[in-house]
Design an enzyme around this catalytic site. Structure first.
Site, mmCIF file in Angstrom:
data_model
loop_
_atom_site.group_PDB
_atom_site.id
_atom_site.type_symbol
_atom_site.label_atom_id
_atom_site.label_comp_id
_atom_site.label_asym_id
_atom_site.label_seq_id
_atom_site.Cartn_x
_atom_site.Cartn_y
_atom_site.Cartn_z
ATOM 1 N N GLU A 28 0.850 -1.196 0.000
ATOM 2 C CA GLU A 28 0.000 0.000 0.000
ATOM 3 C C GLU A 28 0.883 1.243 0.000
ATOM 4 O O GLU A 28 2.089 1.163 0.255
ATOM 5 C CB GLU A 28 -0.952 -0.008 1.198
ATOM 6 N N HIS A 35 -9.447 10.156 2.717
ATOM 7 C CA HIS A 35 -9.035 9.125 1.766
ATOM 8 C C HIS A 35 -9.220 9.690 0.366
ATOM 9 O O HIS A 35 -10.289 10.210 0.050
ATOM 10 C CB HIS A 35 -9.867 7.848 1.952
ATOM 11 N N ARG A 77 -1.040 9.613 1.564
ATOM 12 C CA ARG A 77 -2.458 9.917 1.373
ATOM 13 C C ARG A 77 -2.780 11.403 1.340
ATOM 14 O O ARG A 77 -3.634 11.843 0.568
ATOM 15 C CB ARG A 77 -3.251 9.312 2.520
ATOM 16 N N HIS A 84 -11.942 10.005 6.500
ATOM 17 C CA HIS A 84 -11.706 8.561 6.568
ATOM 18 C C HIS A 84 -11.171 8.110 7.922
ATOM 19 O O HIS A 84 -11.602 7.100 8.455
ATOM 20 C CB HIS A 84 -10.706 8.209 5.468
ATOM 21 N N ARG A 125 -1.659 9.308 8.982
ATOM 22 C CA ARG A 125 -1.499 7.870 9.247
ATOM 23 C C ARG A 125 -0.999 7.118 8.012
ATOM 24 O O ARG A 125 -1.459 7.360 6.890
ATOM 25 C CB ARG A 125 -2.846 7.285 9.662
HETATM 26 C C1 LIG Z 1 -13.992 1.939 4.705
HETATM 27 C C2 LIG Z 1 -12.823 1.843 5.642
HETATM 28 C C3 LIG Z 1 -11.718 1.079 5.294
HETATM 29 C C4 LIG Z 1 -10.634 0.987 6.176
HETATM 30 N N1 LIG Z 1 -9.586 0.170 5.846
HETATM 31 C C5 LIG Z 1 -8.580 0.007 6.745
HETATM 32 C C6 LIG Z 1 -7.538 -0.937 6.494
HETATM 33 O O1 LIG Z 1 -7.542 -1.638 5.499
HETATM 34 N N2 LIG Z 1 -6.561 -1.036 7.417
HETATM 35 C C7 LIG Z 1 -6.522 -0.288 8.565
HETATM 36 O O2 LIG Z 1 -5.583 -0.424 9.360
HETATM 37 N N3 LIG Z 1 -7.513 0.589 8.823
HETATM 38 C C8 LIG Z 1 -8.538 0.743 7.954
HETATM 39 N N4 LIG Z 1 -9.545 1.609 8.241
HETATM 40 C C9 LIG Z 1 -9.541 2.290 9.544
HETATM 41 C C10 LIG Z 1 -9.941 1.283 10.621
HETATM 42 O O3 LIG Z 1 -10.989 0.481 10.125
HETATM 43 C C11 LIG Z 1 -10.402 1.962 11.901
HETATM 44 O O4 LIG Z 1 -9.501 2.935 12.311
HETATM 45 C C12 LIG Z 1 -10.528 0.930 13.022
HETATM 46 O O5 LIG Z 1 -11.357 -0.124 12.587
HETATM 47 C C13 LIG Z 1 -11.105 1.557 14.276
HETATM 48 O O6 LIG Z 1 -11.420 0.517 15.173
HETATM 49 P P1 LIG Z 1 -12.127 0.900 16.531
HETATM 50 O O7 LIG Z 1 -12.368 -0.370 17.254
HETATM 51 O O8 LIG Z 1 -11.371 1.963 17.204
HETATM 52 O O9 LIG Z 1 -13.519 1.585 16.092
HETATM 53 P P2 LIG Z 1 -14.747 0.975 15.283
HETATM 54 O O10 LIG Z 1 -14.414 -0.271 14.609
HETATM 55 O O11 LIG Z 1 -15.300 2.091 14.453
HETATM 56 O O12 LIG Z 1 -15.796 0.635 16.442
HETATM 57 C C14 LIG Z 1 -16.428 1.647 17.178
HETATM 58 C C15 LIG Z 1 -17.547 1.020 17.980
HETATM 59 O O13 LIG Z 1 -18.085 1.973 18.882
HETATM 60 C C16 LIG Z 1 -19.508 1.986 18.786
HETATM 61 N N5 LIG Z 1 -19.947 3.319 19.237
HETATM 62 C C17 LIG Z 1 -19.720 4.535 18.675
HETATM 63 N N6 LIG Z 1 -20.277 5.515 19.440
HETATM 64 C C18 LIG Z 1 -20.873 4.891 20.485
HETATM 65 C C19 LIG Z 1 -21.617 5.348 21.607
HETATM 66 N N7 LIG Z 1 -21.857 6.658 21.837
HETATM 67 N N8 LIG Z 1 -22.107 4.435 22.487
HETATM 68 C C20 LIG Z 1 -21.882 3.095 22.295
HETATM 69 N N9 LIG Z 1 -21.172 2.612 21.251
HETATM 70 C C21 LIG Z 1 -20.664 3.498 20.367
HETATM 71 C C22 LIG Z 1 -19.784 1.627 17.326
HETATM 72 O O14 LIG Z 1 -21.085 1.154 17.128
HETATM 73 C C23 LIG Z 1 -18.729 0.532 17.138
HETATM 74 O O15 LIG Z 1 -19.192 -0.675 17.705
HETATM 75 C C24 LIG Z 1 -10.642 1.707 7.385
HETATM 76 C C25 LIG Z 1 -11.745 2.497 7.721
HETATM 77 C C26 LIG Z 1 -12.841 2.549 6.864
HETATM 78 C C27 LIG Z 1 -14.025 3.377 7.260
#
Ligand SMILES: Cc1cc2nc3c(=O)[nH]c(=O)nc-3n(C[C@H](O)[C@H](O)[C@H](O)COP(=O)(O)OP(=O)(O)OC[C@H]3O[C@@H](n4cnc5c(N)ncnc54)[C@H](O)[C@@H]3O)c2cc1C
Length: 530
Positions: free
Chosen positions: A126, A245, A291, A350, A385
């Protein structure tokens, strides 16, 4: 079985008490819960498990320097370079060094990372990575596969209680100690809230993309965790740094489907409407430049009317459907065949590099509060990032939090709380549609790819008005997070990484992390409005 609708006469009392509470059910939250087992932990999420999480939508995969000839020091060097002078080398080196353990753990939880015929992991390349080091699943299905495996493991772990469709709205504190949280089963004004007491609260509520008119994030990613922590008195850091993104599909869908960077890793190129390559003369790495640089070029091409398109016809052709099934499906749904046509793209909010300031144990500036994943700011990503470093950071930090919590709370062993899920309603994520629309427009206009002091000032005043006038806590939280981000962008009078100021184009004055509390932000706005 306890009911969620218990009568509460004393406002200081709690409906439930559970020693360990995780808010957010994405990768960071679920991984942390699994690593805490067999300690009883309750995970609260505002959507059914797996939905609402950016983690499920991740396409590319996880960066880990495990391929032959690669090593963590090269991964570190690439991370530091992409972060535009603001990467905390200690944070980044911890995360990239612990990548091997993270991948081994995910394999143990059943994640089916792609392997070759001899059973060895395979790696894709990437942007801004000096080696092919992204572990992936079925082309572009990493997030979905990782989450499916973790959800299955969570269901098989009796110490984990999951409460779905419950939106956390505020933290409960005693002095600087976080002692619980308040959450609402649905976002209407009339519904009652429930209060949970806990000894340790781990925030993993994800990012902020949903605050923007064009985003790749799920609707739940509206930065609630940042507002919760800020209101409780926590320090936030680097919130001006939002990664756009460069290649979201520009097909009028909200959220905008993503055309993963791995497409460019496979040779797809960016062109304008006349077929001219957009990245020529912009950066030595052309389409695989960092990016922020690609996003600016795409942004300007869109603004100028030349348009921006991803051309994968030559590089992928007939292999497109198998190599990138998710992107292919999104294209087909928009009436596009990427084997024969170019794909219209635009930059979209993103990933948030900033968040709640934490150390490398995930501890925040408040006692009893930890944060991991996109809601947190360890300093690892600096101002920009490196692709596929965020899932890695989420896993490593969530694991470190579990270790830390385990060490300071060794005596926690009791039965998990059981909830009745009856009476829950589907959540509406836009409680105040007009105000929400306005907020997203303000952020897109003034806190987008390019910024200016006049616009930022205007945004701070308008967002303050929106926050004051709004009548739901959920919306006030969105407005507050937007305000914290904008205030930090206002004060960073230089251009660095993803933060580009048209009025301060040079990058040489503020090579330090931004730190801000709610009180600092209020003082700034008060100063501005006289
Ligand atoms: C389309 C896309 C593609 C991506 N591709 C990549 C990749 O290939 N590689 C990479 O490293 N990163 C990638 N990223 C970034 C990465 O996916 C995220 O940074 C990472 O998944 C974040 O994980 P997290 O557990 O912190 O949050 P999330 O996975 O977003 O989880 C957040 C959780 O909190 C919950 N929540 C939110 N607010 C509240 C609230 N007030 N009360 C209760 N629950 C709440 C949500 O419902 C969810 O369950 C991508 C992001 C996107 C959007």
């Amino acid at each position: 079985m306890a009911s969620l609708h218990m009568a509460r006469s004393d406002p200081d009392s709690f409906d439930f008490s559970t020693p360990l509470l995780i808010a957010g059910g994405g990768l960071a939250g679920l991984y942390c819960a699994l690593k805490l087992a067999p300690l009883p932990v309750t995970v609260i999420t505002d959507a059914p498990l797996g939905d609402g999480a950016s983690s499920t939508w991740a396409q590319g995969g996880i960066a880990a320097a495990l391929s032959e000839g690669d090593d963590w020091q090269d991964h570190l060097a690439d991370t530091i370079l992409a972060g535009a002078g603001l990467v905390d080398p200690k944070a980044a080196s911890v995360v990239v060094r612990e990548a091997r353990q993270a991948i081994e753990d995910l394999l143990h939880y059943g994640v089916p990372f792609d392997k070759d015929l001899e059973g060895a992991l395979t790696f894709s390349r990437e942007a801004a990575h000096s080696s092919a080091r992204i572990v992936h699943v079925a082309g572009d299905r990493a997030g979905q596969a990782i989450m499916q495996a973790l959800i299955a493991s969570v269901h098989q772990t009796p110490s984990i209680t999951v409460v779905e469709r419950l939106k956390v709205e505020s933290l409960i504190t005693r002095g600087r100690q976080v002692v619980g949280l308040e959450a609402r089963p649905h976002s209407g004004r009339a519904s009652e809230t429930v209060r949970f007491a806990c000894e340790a609260l781990i925030l993993t509520t994800g990012g902020i993309g949903g605050l923007y008119a064009v985003t790749t994030n799920p609707p739940q990613a509206v930065g609630a965790g940042l507002a919760l922590a800020a209101r409780a008195g926590a320090v936030l850091s680097d919130c001006e740094f939002v990664q756009f993104h460069p290649t979201a599909l520009n097909i009028g869908k909200d959220p905008a489907p993503l055309a993963t960077e791995a497409l460019r890793g496979h040779g797809a190129i960016l062109v304008d409407a006349s077929g001219q390559r957009l990245m020529e003369g912009q950066h030595a790495d052309l389409d695989l430049a960092p990016r922020d640089i690609v996003a600016r070029v795409v942004h300007r091409a869109c603004q100028s009317g030349k348009g921006a398109f991803l051309d994968a016809r030559k590089a992928l052709g007939d292999t497109f459907p198998e190599a990138f099934p998710t992107v292919f499906q999104a294209c087909l749904e928009a009436g596009l065949d990427p084997r024969q046509e170019v794909i219209p793209v635009a930059p979209a909010a993103h990933y948030h590099m900033g968040g709640i300031l934490t150390d490398l144990r995930g501890r925040t500036s408040l006692d009893g509060l930890w944060a991991a994943g996109e809601v947190a700011a360890t300093g690892m990503h600096g101002a920009n990032r490196l692709a596929s470093n965020s899932l890695l950071e989420a896993v490593v930090l969530a694991g470190r939090i579990a270790e830390d919590v385990r060490q300071i709370k060794p005596s926690i062993h009791q039965e998990p709380v059981r909830f009745s899920q009856s009476g829950y309603h589907s959540l509406s994520h836009n409680p105040d549609h007009a105000a929400f629309f306005q907020l997203r427009r303000i952020m897109a206009e003034h806190m987008g790819v390019e910024r200016h002091e006049n616009g930022l000032r205007e945004a701070l005043i308008a967002l303050t008005r929106l926050e004051t006038a709004s009548f739901t806590t959920a919306f006030r939280n969105m407005a507050l997070t937007a305000l914290m981000m904008t205030a930090m962008a206002f004060l960073r009078r230089e251009s660095r990484g993803s933060h580009q100021r048209l009025d301060y184009p040079a990058c040489d004055t503020q090579a330090r992390h931004s730190m801000m509390t709610l009180r600092d932000m209020r003082a700034l706005v008060a100063d501005m409005t006289g």
